[in-house]
Enzyme design. Structure first.
Site, PDB file in Angstrom:
ATOM      1  N   GLY A  11       0.783  -1.235   0.000  1.00 21.02           N
ATOM      2  CA  GLY A  11       0.000   0.000   0.000  1.00 21.02           C
ATOM      3  C   GLY A  11       0.815   1.286   0.000  1.00 21.02           C
ATOM      4  O   GLY A  11       0.332   2.325   0.447  1.00 21.02           O
ATOM      5  N   ASN A  13       1.518   3.097  -2.562  1.00 26.40           N
ATOM      6  CA  ASN A  13       0.826   4.070  -3.421  1.00 26.40           C
ATOM      7  C   ASN A  13      -0.339   4.712  -2.671  1.00 26.40           C
ATOM      8  O   ASN A  13      -0.582   5.912  -2.807  1.00 26.40           O
ATOM      9  CB  ASN A  13       0.341   3.401  -4.713  1.00 26.40           C
ATOM     10  CG  ASN A  13       1.436   3.324  -5.768  1.00 26.40           C
ATOM     11  OD1 ASN A  13       1.843   4.340  -6.322  1.00 26.40           O
ATOM     12  ND2 ASN A  13       1.938   2.119  -6.008  1.00 26.40           N
ATOM     13  N   LEU A  79      -4.832  -6.999  -6.909  1.00 21.23           N
ATOM     14  CA  LEU A  79      -4.562  -8.148  -7.779  1.00 21.23           C
ATOM     15  C   LEU A  79      -5.781  -8.836  -8.409  1.00 21.23           C
ATOM     16  O   LEU A  79      -5.686  -9.299  -9.539  1.00 21.23           O
ATOM     17  CB  LEU A  79      -3.698  -9.175  -7.028  1.00 21.23           C
ATOM     18  CG  LEU A  79      -2.318  -8.617  -6.629  1.00 21.23           C
ATOM     19  CD1 LEU A  79      -1.453  -9.693  -5.997  1.00 21.23           C
ATOM     20  CD2 LEU A  79      -1.601  -7.999  -7.827  1.00 21.23           C
ATOM     21  N   ILE A  82     -11.031  -7.292 -12.080  1.00 23.67           N
ATOM     22  CA  ILE A  82     -12.190  -6.435 -11.798  1.00 23.67           C
ATOM     23  C   ILE A  82     -13.392  -6.937 -12.599  1.00 23.67           C
ATOM     24  O   ILE A  82     -13.273  -7.205 -13.795  1.00 23.67           O
ATOM     25  CB  ILE A  82     -11.850  -4.970 -12.164  1.00 23.67           C
ATOM     26  CG1 ILE A  82     -10.731  -4.446 -11.271  1.00 23.67           C
ATOM     27  CG2 ILE A  82     -13.058  -4.068 -12.065  1.00 23.67           C
ATOM     28  CD1 ILE A  82     -11.101  -4.302  -9.818  1.00 23.67           C
ATOM     29  N   ASN A  94      -5.802   2.153 -13.195  1.00 26.09           N
ATOM     30  CA  ASN A  94      -4.864   1.198 -12.609  1.00 26.09           C
ATOM     31  C   ASN A  94      -3.445   1.708 -12.809  1.00 26.09           C
ATOM     32  O   ASN A  94      -3.129   2.288 -13.851  1.00 26.09           O
ATOM     33  CB  ASN A  94      -5.020  -0.159 -13.310  1.00 26.09           C
ATOM     34  CG  ASN A  94      -4.039  -1.195 -12.791  1.00 26.09           C
ATOM     35  OD1 ASN A  94      -3.885  -1.376 -11.573  1.00 26.09           O
ATOM     36  ND2 ASN A  94      -3.367  -1.886 -13.691  1.00 26.09           N
ATOM     37  N   HIS A  96       0.451   0.461 -13.160  1.00 22.97           N
ATOM     38  CA  HIS A  96       1.203  -0.764 -13.479  1.00 22.97           C
ATOM     39  C   HIS A  96       2.686  -0.411 -13.613  1.00 22.97           C
ATOM     40  O   HIS A  96       3.030   0.587 -14.254  1.00 22.97           O
ATOM     41  CB  HIS A  96       0.676  -1.384 -14.773  1.00 22.97           C
ATOM     42  CG  HIS A  96       1.304  -2.707 -15.072  1.00 22.97           C
ATOM     43  ND1 HIS A  96       0.879  -3.876 -14.476  1.00 22.97           N
ATOM     44  CD2 HIS A  96       2.351  -3.036 -15.854  1.00 22.97           C
ATOM     45  CE1 HIS A  96       1.626  -4.880 -14.904  1.00 22.97           C
ATOM     46  NE2 HIS A  96       2.535  -4.396 -15.740  1.00 22.97           N
ATOM     47  N   ASP A 137      -4.658  -5.202 -17.856  1.00 20.43           N
ATOM     48  CA  ASP A 137      -3.597  -4.256 -18.288  1.00 20.43           C
ATOM     49  C   ASP A 137      -3.769  -3.771 -19.720  1.00 20.43           C
ATOM     50  O   ASP A 137      -2.791  -3.607 -20.457  1.00 20.43           O
ATOM     51  CB  ASP A 137      -2.205  -4.917 -18.145  1.00 20.43           C
ATOM     52  CG  ASP A 137      -1.895  -5.316 -16.716  1.00 20.43           C
ATOM     53  OD1 ASP A 137      -2.403  -4.656 -15.796  1.00 20.43           O
ATOM     54  OD2 ASP A 137      -1.158  -6.298 -16.524  1.00 20.43           O
ATOM     55  N   GLU A 166       6.052   5.927  -9.527  1.00 22.34           N
ATOM     56  CA  GLU A 166       4.616   5.605  -9.420  1.00 22.34           C
ATOM     57  C   GLU A 166       3.913   6.614  -8.513  1.00 22.34           C
ATOM     58  O   GLU A 166       2.850   7.144  -8.843  1.00 22.34           O
ATOM     59  CB  GLU A 166       4.420   4.206  -8.834  1.00 22.34           C
ATOM     60  CG  GLU A 166       4.797   3.076  -9.775  1.00 22.34           C
ATOM     61  CD  GLU A 166       4.414   1.718  -9.209  1.00 22.34           C
ATOM     62  OE1 GLU A 166       3.310   1.573  -8.674  1.00 22.34           O
ATOM     63  OE2 GLU A 166       5.247   0.796  -9.309  1.00 22.34           O
TER      64      GLU A 166
HETATM   65  C1  GAR Z   1       3.048  -1.349  -7.443  1.00 23.32           C
HETATM   66  O1  GAR Z   1       4.329  -1.428  -8.010  1.00 23.32           O
HETATM   67  C2  GAR Z   1       1.990  -1.400  -8.530  1.00 23.32           C
HETATM   68  O2  GAR Z   1       2.350  -0.739  -9.699  1.00 23.32           O
HETATM   69  C3  GAR Z   1       1.914  -2.884  -8.770  1.00 23.32           C
HETATM   70  O3  GAR Z   1       1.961  -3.450  -7.477  1.00 23.32           O
HETATM   71  C4  GAR Z   1       2.746  -2.609  -6.634  1.00 23.32           C
HETATM   72  C5  GAR Z   1       1.958  -2.293  -5.392  1.00 23.32           C
HETATM   73  O4  GAR Z   1       2.760  -1.593  -4.488  1.00 23.32           O
HETATM   74  N1  GAR Z   1       0.723  -3.238  -9.490  1.00 23.32           N
HETATM   75  C6  GAR Z   1       0.681  -4.224 -10.369  1.00 23.32           C
HETATM   76  O5  GAR Z   1       1.636  -4.935 -10.612  1.00 23.32           O
HETATM   77  C7  GAR Z   1      -0.670  -4.403 -11.035  1.00 23.32           C
HETATM   78  N2  GAR Z   1      -0.552  -5.253 -12.167  1.00 23.32           N
HETATM   79  P1  GAR Z   1       2.115  -0.861  -3.229  1.00 23.32           P
HETATM   80  O6  GAR Z   1       1.154  -1.863  -2.579  1.00 23.32           O
HETATM   81  O7  GAR Z   1       3.269  -0.571  -2.334  1.00 23.32           O
HETATM   82  O8  GAR Z   1       1.413   0.376  -3.709  1.00 23.32           O
END
Ligand code: GAR
Length: 181
Positions: A11, A13, A79, A82, A94, A96, A137, A166
């Protein structure tokens, strides 16, 4: 805009969005955090008194989204696929950690993306934020940022470098979306 942030993992982000909301970088407010499991990132919601639910049930999630008058769903490391129901009811974006369409689709999530990028000796990777459609994606791209990873010595080093971008990109996209609304 009233935001719902969906997470499955650490989490960071979500945390970055909570921080910028405190700084009033944008007017939008995180009204709800949704997770499919007891993710570590839920602590950020708890610590900041943000409503959260742990659920895999579409109807329950839809009910909460409605209750909190959500305008935009932000998938931040979420993950599960949706459902059509959600896609038809809400605007969803989303984040990525690659330059889609490269390293996207089934199996490409989190560190697995960076492992593949590292194994293929890529020198550039990056971040994509896109609209969510029924295919993984695959939705229209809102923003892409390239990141020079030529000096990175491991997949984890790539992940750390890209994660910082990100956090920056997500807040910019939300600000732009609220301006365009
Ligand atoms: C992030 O790098 C995000 O871009 C990726 O999971 C991580 C979550 O990090 N998402 C994907 O790979 C979706 N296909 P976080 O929980 O620390 O935000």
């Amino acid at each position: 805009m009233n935001l719902a942030v969906f997470i499955s993992g650490t989490g960071t982000n979500l945390k970055a969005l909570i921080d910028v909301q405190k700084e009033k970088f944008f007017d939008s407010r995180i009204k709800l955090v949704v997770s499919n499991k007891n993710a570590k990132g839920l602590d950020f919601a708890k610590d900041n008194n943000i409503n959260y639910i742990v659920s895999k049930d579409d109807d329950e999630i839809l009910g909460e989204l409605k209750k909190h008058d959500i305008d935009l769903i932000v998938l931040a490391g979420y993950l599960p696929k949706i459902s059509k129901k959600l896609i038809n009811s809400y605007e969803i974006i989303n984040i990525h950690p690659s330059l889609l369409p490269k390293y996207g689709g089934k199996g490409y999530y989190g560190i697995h993306v960076h492992e593949a990028v590292f194994e293929n000796k890529e020198t550039i990777s990056g971040v994509t934020i896109h609209h969510v459609n029924e295919n993984l994606d695959d939705g229209d791209i809102i923003i892409q940022k390239e990141v020079d990873i030529s000096t990175c010595k491991s997949a984890q080093e790539i992940a750390d470098k890209i994660l910082k971008i990100e956090h920056q990109s997500l807040k910019e996209v939300i600000k732009k979306m609220e301006e365009d609304n």
